[in-house]
Design a protein around this motif. Sequence first.
Motif, PDB file in Angstrom:
ATOM      1  N   UNK A 128       0.829  -1.197   0.000  1.00 54.75           N
ATOM      2  CA  UNK A 128       0.000   0.000   0.000  1.00 54.75           C
ATOM      3  C   UNK A 128       0.869   1.255   0.000  1.00 54.75           C
ATOM      4  N   UNK A 133       1.878  -0.751   4.193  1.00 59.62           N
ATOM      5  CA  UNK A 133       1.593  -2.112   4.636  1.00 59.62           C
ATOM      6  C   UNK A 133       1.520  -3.070   3.450  1.00 59.62           C
ATOM      7  N   UNK A 140      -5.392 -15.647   1.593  1.00 60.46           N
ATOM      8  CA  UNK A 140      -6.635 -15.290   0.906  1.00 60.46           C
ATOM      9  C   UNK A 140      -6.351 -14.533  -0.379  1.00 60.46           C
ATOM     10  N   UNK A 203      -6.331  -8.818 -14.360  1.00 66.89           N
ATOM     11  CA  UNK A 203      -6.165  -7.370 -14.475  1.00 66.89           C
ATOM     12  C   UNK A 203      -5.062  -7.030 -15.474  1.00 66.89           C
ATOM     13  N   UNK A 206      -6.029  -8.153 -19.169  1.00 68.73           N
ATOM     14  CA  UNK A 206      -7.033  -7.273 -19.802  1.00 68.73           C
ATOM     15  C   UNK A 206      -6.451  -5.887 -20.074  1.00 68.73           C
ATOM     16  N   UNK A 207      -5.617  -5.398 -19.166  1.00 68.06           N
ATOM     17  CA  UNK A 207      -4.995  -4.092 -19.412  1.00 68.06           C
ATOM     18  C   UNK A 207      -4.099  -4.139 -20.636  1.00 68.06           C
ATOM     19  N   UNK A 212      -4.418  -0.444 -21.962  1.00 71.56           N
ATOM     20  CA  UNK A 212      -4.605   0.428 -20.805  1.00 71.56           C
ATOM     21  C   UNK A 212      -3.436   0.256 -19.848  1.00 71.56           C
TER      22      UNK A 212
ATOM     23  N   UNK B 119     -14.394  -8.280   2.339  1.00 78.18           N
ATOM     24  CA  UNK B 119     -13.015  -8.788   2.260  1.00 78.18           C
ATOM     25  C   UNK B 119     -12.019  -7.652   2.036  1.00 78.18           C
ATOM     26  N   UNK B 121      -9.223  -5.293   1.878  1.00 71.14           N
ATOM     27  CA  UNK B 121      -8.017  -5.450   2.689  1.00 71.14           C
ATOM     28  C   UNK B 121      -7.739  -4.251   3.611  1.00 71.14           C
ATOM     29  N   UNK B 122      -8.308  -3.125   3.323  1.00 70.41           N
ATOM     30  CA  UNK B 122      -8.167  -2.001   4.248  1.00 70.41           C
ATOM     31  C   UNK B 122      -9.086  -2.203   5.457  1.00 70.41           C
ATOM     32  N   UNK B 125      -7.552  -4.729   7.632  1.00 69.12           N
ATOM     33  CA  UNK B 125      -6.368  -4.238   8.345  1.00 69.12           C
ATOM     34  C   UNK B 125      -6.762  -3.275   9.457  1.00 69.12           C
ATOM     35  N   UNK B 136      -6.398  10.559   4.428  1.00 69.04           N
ATOM     36  CA  UNK B 136      -6.421  10.072   3.046  1.00 69.04           C
ATOM     37  C   UNK B 136      -7.492   8.983   2.876  1.00 69.04           C
ATOM     38  N   UNK B 138      -8.101   5.742   1.646  1.00 70.92           N
ATOM     39  CA  UNK B 138      -7.168   4.660   1.319  1.00 70.92           C
ATOM     40  C   UNK B 138      -7.549   3.913   0.046  1.00 70.92           C
ATOM     41  N   UNK B 141      -6.917   6.256  -3.082  1.00 64.31           N
ATOM     42  CA  UNK B 141      -5.502   6.570  -3.324  1.00 64.31           C
ATOM     43  C   UNK B 141      -4.607   5.342  -3.310  1.00 64.31           C
ATOM     44  N   UNK B 142      -5.168   4.211  -2.942  1.00 67.10           N
ATOM     45  CA  UNK B 142      -4.336   3.027  -2.782  1.00 67.10           C
ATOM     46  C   UNK B 142      -4.642   1.962  -3.814  1.00 67.10           C
ATOM     47  N   UNK B 143      -4.588   0.706  -3.380  1.00 64.53           N
ATOM     48  CA  UNK B 143      -4.774  -0.403  -4.303  1.00 64.53           C
ATOM     49  C   UNK B 143      -6.230  -0.828  -4.293  1.00 64.53           C
ATOM     50  N   UNK B 145      -7.800  -2.585  -6.813  1.00 60.62           N
ATOM     51  CA  UNK B 145      -8.031  -3.528  -7.902  1.00 60.62           C
ATOM     52  C   UNK B 145      -9.238  -4.429  -7.675  1.00 60.62           C
ATOM     53  N   UNK B 146      -9.562  -4.714  -6.404  1.00 59.09           N
ATOM     54  CA  UNK B 146     -10.687  -5.614  -6.122  1.00 59.09           C
ATOM     55  C   UNK B 146     -11.908  -4.849  -5.607  1.00 59.09           C
ATOM     56  N   UNK B 301      -7.587   1.600 -10.432  1.00 56.78           N
ATOM     57  CA  UNK B 301      -6.968   0.332 -10.856  1.00 56.78           C
ATOM     58  C   UNK B 301      -7.960  -0.725 -11.321  1.00 56.78           C
ATOM     59  N   UNK B 303     -10.559  -0.716 -13.658  1.00 58.92           N
ATOM     60  CA  UNK B 303     -11.310  -0.605 -14.913  1.00 58.92           C
ATOM     61  C   UNK B 303     -11.500  -1.975 -15.559  1.00 58.92           C
ATOM     62  N   UNK B 304     -10.550  -2.874 -15.324  1.00 55.18           N
ATOM     63  CA  UNK B 304     -10.660  -4.206 -15.931  1.00 55.18           C
ATOM     64  C   UNK B 304     -11.895  -4.950 -15.452  1.00 55.18           C
TER      65      UNK B 304
END
Lengths: 214, 325
Positions: A128, A133, A140, A203, A206-207, A212, B119, B121-122, B125, B136, B138, B141-143, B145-146, B301, B303-304
Amino acid sequence: LFEEVAPSLGAPTTELEAVDGKIQVKGNPAKSLTWKAACAKLGVKTISETGQNVPREAPKEGLNTGGVGGVQIADVSVDVETGIVKMNRLVAVQDCGTVINPKTAESQIYGACIMSICGALMEERVMDAVTGRMLNNEMEFYKLAGIKDIGEILVHLEIDETNDKRGVIGLGEPPVIGGIAAIANAVANAIGVRVPYVPMTPMNVLNALSGRMS
Amino acid sequence: MQPFEYASPKTLKEALALLGGNWSDAAVLAGGTDLISLMKEEVLSPRRVVNIKEIAELKGISKTAAGIRIGALATVDEVLSSPLVRASFPSLTEAARGVASMQIRNMGTFGGDLCQRPRCWYFRAGFGLIARHDGKDLVAEGDNRYHAIFGSGPARFVSASSFGPALVALGAKIRIASPSGTREVDAEKFFVSPASNDEREVDLKPNEILTEVIIPTSGAKNATYEVRQKDALDWPLATASVALMMKGSTVVSARIVLGHVAPTPWVSPEAARAVEGKVVTVETAEAAGKAAVAAARPLSMNAYKVQIAAAAVKRALMAAAGVKA
């Protein structure tokens, strides 16, 4: 070992030699024990010895730690609507010189092939940017292949005199390396576009297909 | 894990009396496949854990005048293996199959699946449902993807429920007991998008227990399609559950619900309009998939996921109508 078997062969240890899978009285194959029979004389005793090779003398000794080579060939199918890569088959031919235990050598390569699949398609640490982290610090979301995700894996060891004479070459991690590249090449061949990242998750696939940036 | 009191009542009435007015007072333990992880991570630290697995009236799957009743304690495996469920609701059978490990299917319950926490992850955590840290956002600004590709509120996690989308598509009713009585909620209204960390993702109060779900049998052709990377032990990237009322091969009315793309199961009237009055073909199913995601608002992240969601809708429609690729 000679000490253990000498009594059964009726000869002093100095008169014994190990030839062609047998412990025999020097020059007399008729007076011998097979390797298996000789080891059976140990009962529950173990024999443990440590050797060492000097790298610059390796060619003379027939032991070396370099010259690793192998070939991996991958067959995959890609669902271009979902980006999911399916392993059909992974073939590994690994060059490791003298093979002492073919069963465990093969097992090592099977394991390496599975880890290639994981590395090519699933494994990554997700860090992150804001908190520093690791976000997927558990099974999982740190993904590893399951039994139905690996397709068919075929391992071939070329065991013959030519390879025996090449000496002992490394087999630990090396078989993993080629597999990741082979799978990446297979995906590129399948979809006509190079996925420039591993793991090639849906991901990333597809990108790449859509042009993309991820 | 923090220390806790443990109670194992035999009746619903006793169980309800053991719950409190705040979420920190007590937690309901069914299969434990989510609660135990949350407690080990100290995302939840209830003072009391109330095991409900001994309460007989919460178990079982049966036919009723209204349809099929699934008890909150029916395990995922019991739902998967139920011929009653498969006969009327293959979308639920398929959703059960998608709970992707035998161990979890054996312990996890139907009610637990509906009530499980995200699920994200933030969230896991400890940063909350609306995950923020040092001012912020999270997820943004972070990940992400899911994370969600739909939703107007601040929540950006996705609903993790496997059965939720199918139940919403089928017009199921969820029954909830409290010390003061029982109430019934439409499945669609049960899932909510929380506006703050003090709210939850379901319409449930700390002193309530989800007891059973009634699914009306309407003769709808129904199916669920899940897109997941790994065959087992993996969460879907997107799912779709559909329920179609047919006249011959023409769709009279459709309920199309997407899963794992929004904080709640996401109903798509746009996708429904794209197939109503039509025959389901590869072309009409694909058009419905595109319609379902036309208003998607992906994050940096994910869009897929838009394409994957469209594929899930298309394939669920084809499965429901029996159309081959």
